[in-house]
Design an enzyme around this catalytic site. Structure first.
Site, PDB file in Angstrom:
ATOM      1  N   PRO A  11      42.063  46.848  41.567  1.00 30.85           N
ATOM      2  CA  PRO A  11      42.205  45.725  42.230  1.00 30.85           C
ATOM      3  C   PRO A  11      43.094  44.978  42.236  1.00 30.85           C
ATOM      4  O   PRO A  11      43.896  44.491  41.028  1.00 30.85           O
ATOM      5  CB  PRO A  11      40.948  45.298  41.342  1.00 30.85           C
ATOM      6  CG  PRO A  11      41.014  45.930  40.408  1.00 30.85           C
ATOM      7  CD  PRO A  11      42.026  47.248  40.500  1.00 30.85           C
ATOM      8  N   ASN A  70      39.538  37.091  49.928  1.00 40.08           N
ATOM      9  CA  ASN A  70      38.932  36.684  48.524  1.00 40.08           C
ATOM     10  C   ASN A  70      37.582  36.701  47.736  1.00 40.08           C
ATOM     11  O   ASN A  70      37.125  35.652  48.035  1.00 40.08           O
ATOM     12  CB  ASN A  70      39.888  35.723  47.493  1.00 40.08           C
ATOM     13  CG  ASN A  70      39.821  35.345  46.553  1.00 40.08           C
ATOM     14  OD1 ASN A  70      39.342  34.015  45.687  1.00 40.08           O
ATOM     15  ND2 ASN A  70      40.188  36.502  45.486  1.00 40.08           N
ATOM     16  N   ARG A  78      36.771  46.438  42.837  1.00 45.77           N
ATOM     17  CA  ARG A  78      36.567  48.059  42.725  1.00 45.77           C
ATOM     18  C   ARG A  78      35.191  48.800  43.603  1.00 45.77           C
ATOM     19  O   ARG A  78      35.828  50.229  43.632  1.00 45.77           O
ATOM     20  CB  ARG A  78      36.230  47.234  41.186  1.00 45.77           C
ATOM     21  CG  ARG A  78      37.727  47.326  40.696  1.00 45.77           C
ATOM     22  CD  ARG A  78      36.931  47.502  38.914  1.00 45.77           C
ATOM     23  NE  ARG A  78      38.168  46.860  38.213  1.00 45.77           N
ATOM     24  CZ  ARG A  78      37.496  45.960  37.387  1.00 45.77           C
ATOM     25  NH1 ARG A  78      36.713  45.185  36.882  1.00 45.77           N
ATOM     26  NH2 ARG A  78      38.787  45.941  36.486  1.00 45.77           N
ATOM     27  N   SER A  95      46.013  46.037  38.301  1.00 46.26           N
ATOM     28  CA  SER A  95      47.329  45.189  37.987  1.00 46.26           C
ATOM     29  C   SER A  95      48.271  45.322  37.162  1.00 46.26           C
ATOM     30  O   SER A  95      49.939  45.153  37.741  1.00 46.26           O
ATOM     31  CB  SER A  95      46.955  44.497  39.564  1.00 46.26           C
ATOM     32  OG  SER A  95      46.762  43.572  39.096  1.00 46.26           O
ATOM     33  N   ASP A 180      32.806  44.502  34.217  1.00 46.10           N
ATOM     34  CA  ASP A 180      32.954  46.154  33.726  1.00 46.10           C
ATOM     35  C   ASP A 180      31.873  46.543  32.092  1.00 46.10           C
ATOM     36  O   ASP A 180      31.288  47.628  32.332  1.00 46.10           O
ATOM     37  CB  ASP A 180      34.447  46.961  33.732  1.00 46.10           C
ATOM     38  CG  ASP A 180      35.033  45.847  32.170  1.00 46.10           C
ATOM     39  OD1 ASP A 180      34.129  43.919  32.139  1.00 46.10           O
ATOM     40  OD2 ASP A 180      35.809  45.555  32.021  1.00 46.10           O
TER      41      ASP A 180
END
Length: 673
Positions: A11, A70, A78, A95, A180
């Site tokens: 991402p 965005n 993801r 990234s 996450d």
């Protein structure tokens, strides 16, 4: 189009300048571009990230770029990538981070070989960013979240088997922070095995130059609330109440509940805290924080959770506001226990139990061995000091405890003499902290000698009713006798009179030990063991390989691989060279050894043995003898310096019961899914 082994998902939002190194590190993986697909999702960047991704894609057919508006979170890009991923495995790469060149090849090989669903690759800090370390202390071919430190790291920077993700219909919740953790928690709780690659730097973790990492910018407690609740709900969904659930819940209570409260709660307005945050957190505590979880936490967290349980809003705000001041308060000793002298301790109006303030097992024990010297009559004398921090050394009693770690000898206790000592912090309080211990190896066991083996030395300290056992460290360079002594007397393992060598030594971790009748292995740069495995066709045969350098190459004809037990029994196998380059191999038939623990060393001609280290990845070997099953396995905890191999008869009934329970658990998991 062939199916790739790995889908690397990146991402990207305003990710320059780090983005180029990130994508390049994926493109240059040794596993090969034909085995990869790289899916980079440009999440509405405004800094040229999209153009840079397009430029890189023009040079690499394995890189696919998706542009979208965005979303404000890494979760959405993801998920977009997951919807189109085709790889056997998925790896999430942020990234601003980058991969070691051989990372994916190693992780895929680990998953393939051990049939595991998740692989953790060693993380490396770049520029001081925090990374987990406990789980990467050693490579683990196959483990789980209950017997390893894997669950401490819930970041998604791991290799996941894609079939696991799709079976669970797993996607990231669209939160700015903590998005996450529920994803990784659900994967962990349903994974068929976890692997850890700790012998290679796989993932380089860093902060962006512009400081706009979402983890750093979304730092309000409100950003974390949804993700934290989802973590608790995920654990409750997949684990029944009991010790296993408590073990996993503890991680979330410490890191997602208590931790943020101490350093983030006061950033919010009191109105928001009272109306929104406080009721939510109380609900978590009521539903998922059990007494066994609270008992394992540090005192300030225990106090906080008991106040939340009791619905004491003002006291919660006060203890958080005064946390720094209260941390420096002393303690009270009562009936052999030490308690934090907090303003709320034994405040009947609040009703927090004494156990919340109990710090007995957390009092630091300070100790030092000053000297280790042989006395007349073959007595080894240890001198030093030991005390509990901030506890007066009144009526102190110390006792030396010897525990053999490579033989089944009972522990031996040696009384010590307590004496006055000067020069310690707070001299008056610890005036009687000194000790002297005399070990008589020939009579230490109720008049009998110490048995053969290597003995760890502990000191048991009791003062004011509080007991603590500490592992003794070595006294430092030049203060441990480098030579042992040889005594003649009745041996601890055989009848009659024998000669025994007794040598004090310091392990590579700095601990003091005593070697009785064992040949003490040493490190020698001429002999290096680098490979170890079980022979594929010869059942119960250990294969050890390595390199010889310098004079070591001339010794190969007489070099032996040796195993020895605590009774002095030995077996040896010859070492042979493998062509050029000084590489050697030895085949040791472990199946001929009798049950027990055996230390493995290399034996060069004319010198003491060389330690064979414990290498990760060596599992069990099985074979039959006289129609009965036997097994052998390395026991890492048995020695701090040398490989110890344990040979034992297999309890068939016990193994069958364990496998049956495993099958039942797996069936239940599938049924629940």
């Amino acid at each position: 189009m062939s199916q790739p082994r790995v889908s690397v998902i990146v991402p990207a939002y305003n990710a320059l300048p780090e983005l180029t190194e990130c994508i390049t590190s994926a493109m240059e993986q040794t596993i090969g571009l034909d085995q990869l697909e790289i899916i980079a999702v440009n999440d509405g960047s405004t800094d040229g990230t999209g153009k840079e991704l397009d430029r890189l894609a023009a040079t690499c057919p394995a890189l696919r770029v998706i542009h979208q508006e965005n979303s404000g979170t890494a979760a959405v890009p993801r998920n977009v990538a997951l919807d189109v991923a085709r790889g056997d495995y998925v790896f999430f790469l942020d990234s601003d981070d980058y991969l070691g060149p051989d990372a994916l090849r190693r992780m895929v090989a680990m998953a393939d070989e051990n049939k595991t669903d998740i692989v953790l690759g060693k993380m490396v800090s770049v520029g001081g960013r925090s990374v987990p370390t406990a789980v990467f202390r050693s490579t683990q071919p196959r483990t789980d979240i209950f017997s390893s430190a894997a669950y401490r790291t819930l970041g998604c920077w791991k290799l996941f088997r894609r079939s696991l993700i799709e079976r669970l219909d797993l996607r990231f919740p669209p939160f700015r922070n903590t998005e996450d953790k529920p994803f990784t928690a659900a994967a962990y709780l349903n994974a068929d095995g976890v692997s850890v690659v700790a012998d290679y730097d796989c993932y380089y973790h860093r902060d962006r130059e512009n400081g706009n990492n979402l983890t750093l910018t979304a730092q309000n407690l409100s950003h974390r609330m949804q993700g934290t609740r989802m973590c608790f709900e995920t654990v409750a969904r997949y684990l029944k109440p009991g010790p296993r659930r408590d073990q996993i819940m503890r991680r979330h209570v410490e890191w997602e509940l208590c931790g943020p409260l101490w350093w983030l709660l006061l950033r919010e307005s009191e109105e928001d805290i009272r109306e929104h945050i406080y009721p939510e957190i109380r609900d978590w505590v009521e539903n998922w924080v059990t007494d066994p979880v609270i008992a394992q936490l540090e005192p300030r967290d225990r106090v906080l959770l008991h106040l939340l349980r009791a619905d004491r809003f003002q006291e919660v705000m006060t203890v958080i506001r005064d946390a720094k001041k209260d941390a420096g308060r002393g303690h009270v000793i009562d009936a052999g226990r030490a308690y934090w002298d907090h303003p709320l301790f034994r405040d009947t109006a609040v009703g927090v139990p004494d156990s919340a303030f109990d710090i007995t097992d957390r009092l630091p024990a300070h100790h030092r061995v000053e000297s280790v010297e042989w006395q007349e009559g073959g007595v080894l004398r240890l001198t030093g000091h030991a005390y509990l921090e901030n506890v007066n050394s009144q009526d102190t009693v110390t006792e030396l405890v010897l525990r053999c770690y490579d033989a089944d000898h009972p522990e031996v206790r040696v009384p010590t003499r307590v004496h006055a000592v000067a020069g310690l912090p707070d001299d008056e309080r610890h005036a009687d902290a000194g000790f002297v211990a005399d070990i008589a190896p020939l009579t230490a066991v109720a008049g009998a000698p110490l048995g053969h083996g290597r003995w760890n030395l502990f000191l048991e300290l009791r003062t004011q009713g509080i007991s603590r056992s500490v592992r003794l460290k070595g006294p430092g360079a030049g203060r441990t006798p480098s030579e042992g002594i040889t005594t003649t007397g009745p041996d601890g393992s055989t009848d009659g009179s024998t000669t025994t060598t007794i040598t004090p030594y310091v392990t590579k971790w700095g601990n003091l030990s005593l070697n009785v009748g064992q040949e003490l292995p040493r490190d020698d740069a001429r002999y290096r063991v680098t490979e170890m495995s079980w022979h594929r066709s010869r059942r119960g045969t250990l294969v050890v390989g390595g390199t010889l350098a310098g004079e070591g190459t001339r010794d190969v004809g007489a070099l032996r691989l040796r195993v020895q037990n605590s009774a002095g029994d030995r077996r040896e196998a010859p070492v042979s060279l493998n062509g050029n380059g000084g590489r050697f191999t030895a085949h040791l038939p472990v199946r001929t050894l009798r049950p027990g623990r055996w230390t493995v060393t290399l034996s060069p001609p004319g010198s003491s043995s060389v330690a064979v280290p414990h290498l990760a990845g060596v599992g069990r070997a099985h074979w039959f003898h006289l129609a009965r099953p036997y097994a052998a396995r390395p026991v890492k905890a048995a020695s701090e310096t040398t490989l110890v191999m344990e040979v034992h008869a297999v309890d068939v009934r016990r193994v069958a019961r364990r496998k049956l329970r495993s099958v039942v658990r797996r069936v239940r998991r599938h049924a629940a899914a």
